[in-house]
Design a protein around this motif. Structure first.
Motif, PDB file in Angstrom:
ATOM      1  N   ASN A 259     -18.916 -32.011  15.582  1.00  0.00           N
ATOM      2  CA  ASN A 259     -18.475 -32.960  16.605  1.00  0.00           C
ATOM      3  C   ASN A 259     -19.688 -33.568  17.301  1.00  0.00           C
ATOM      4  OD1 ASN A 259     -16.171 -30.460  17.153  1.00  0.00           O
ATOM      5  ND2 ASN A 259     -15.520 -32.439  16.449  1.00  0.00           N
TER       6      ASN A 259
ATOM      7  N   GLY B 135     -18.579 -29.002  30.442  1.00  0.00           N
ATOM      8  CA  GLY B 135     -18.090 -30.369  30.478  1.00  0.00           C
ATOM      9  C   GLY B 135     -17.835 -30.976  29.114  1.00  0.00           C
ATOM     10  N   SER B 136     -18.132 -30.224  28.046  1.00  0.00           N
ATOM     11  CA  SER B 136     -17.960 -30.723  26.685  1.00  0.00           C
ATOM     12  C   SER B 136     -16.745 -30.048  26.050  1.00  0.00           C
ATOM     13  CB  SER B 136     -19.211 -30.433  25.864  1.00  0.00           C
ATOM     14  OG  SER B 136     -19.050 -30.847  24.528  1.00  0.00           O
ATOM     15  N   THR B 137     -16.040 -30.759  25.211  1.00  0.00           N
ATOM     16  CA  THR B 137     -14.866 -30.201  24.547  1.00  0.00           C
ATOM     17  C   THR B 137     -15.080 -30.033  23.043  1.00  0.00           C
ATOM     18  OG1 THR B 137     -13.918 -32.405  24.298  1.00  0.00           O
ATOM     19  CG2 THR B 137     -13.298 -31.166  26.273  1.00  0.00           C
ATOM     20  N   VAL B 138     -16.323 -29.980  22.597  1.00  0.00           N
ATOM     21  CA  VAL B 138     -16.600 -29.841  21.167  1.00  0.00           C
ATOM     22  C   VAL B 138     -16.132 -28.484  20.662  1.00  0.00           C
ATOM     23  CG1 VAL B 138     -18.587 -31.392  21.240  1.00  0.00           C
ATOM     24  CG2 VAL B 138     -18.942 -28.934  21.547  1.00  0.00           C
ATOM     25  N   ASP B 139     -15.841 -28.413  19.379  1.00  0.00           N
ATOM     26  CA  ASP B 139     -15.523 -27.153  18.720  1.00  0.00           C
ATOM     27  C   ASP B 139     -16.849 -26.548  18.255  1.00  0.00           C
ATOM     28  OD1 ASP B 139     -14.820 -25.075  17.045  1.00  0.00           O
ATOM     29  OD2 ASP B 139     -13.518 -26.270  15.759  1.00  0.00           O
TER      30      ASP B 139
ATOM     31  N   THR C  56     -21.790 -22.250  21.940  1.00  0.00           N
ATOM     32  CA  THR C  56     -20.528 -22.529  22.620  1.00  0.00           C
ATOM     33  C   THR C  56     -20.489 -24.008  22.999  1.00  0.00           C
ATOM     34  OG1 THR C  56     -21.453 -21.976  24.792  1.00  0.00           O
ATOM     35  CG2 THR C  56     -20.401 -20.185  23.580  1.00  0.00           C
ATOM     36  N   ALA C  57     -19.352 -24.442  23.502  1.00  0.00           N
ATOM     37  CA  ALA C  57     -19.261 -25.806  24.030  1.00  0.00           C
ATOM     38  C   ALA C  57     -20.056 -25.864  25.321  1.00  0.00           C
ATOM     39  CB  ALA C  57     -17.811 -26.177  24.281  1.00  0.00           C
TER      40      ALA C  57
ATOM     41  N   TYR D 127     -23.676 -28.987  22.666  1.00  0.00           N
ATOM     42  CA  TYR D 127     -23.401 -27.581  22.400  1.00  0.00           C
ATOM     43  C   TYR D 127     -24.393 -26.743  23.197  1.00  0.00           C
ATOM     44  CZ  TYR D 127     -21.011 -29.471  18.265  1.00  0.00           C
ATOM     45  OH  TYR D 127     -20.205 -30.174  17.415  1.00  0.00           O
TER      46      TYR D 127
END
Length: 106
Positions: free
Chosen positions: A81, A48-52, A44-45, A85
């Motif tokens: 990204n 605080g991270s917005t990665v896919d 998952t992200a 993760y």
């Protein structure tokens, strides 16, 4: 290509808890460590991270092999990204949320 091993414990923890890998170069191998270790983890992200999360390995569910000779090493994809993760173990096992982190560099 370097393969980074993450040992998944029966209490839901990861050892090491932080792994750094380069996209299109490194791969990650999840290995069971001790009794009651899960047979899969979810990517998952990280908080605080917005990665896919699906861009890391091309899947968000990874098999945890019984030992280091298992076949399921996951290559960090070229289109992953940059960022953090989370490696999440099943909630019933988890000692703390977000049991491990994979940081992807360029």
């Amino acid at each position: 290509m370097a393969t980074k091993q993450i040992n998944i414990n029966g209490n839901g923890g990861c050892n090491p808890s932080l792994v750094s890998g380069q996209r299109a170069v490194d791969s990650v191998h999840f290995v069971q460590s001790g009794p009651n270790a899960p047979t899969s983890v979810t990517i998952t992200a990280a908080p605080g991270s917005t990665v896919d999360a699906s861009t890391l390995f091309g899947t968000t569910t990874c098999t945890v092999d019984a030992d280091a000779s298992g076949p399921n090493a996951y290559a960090i994809q070229a289109n992953a990204n940059l960022g953090n993760y989370s490696v999440d173990t099943p909630s019933g096992l988890r000692a703390v949320p977000n049991a491990g982190t994979i940081t992807v560099t360029g």
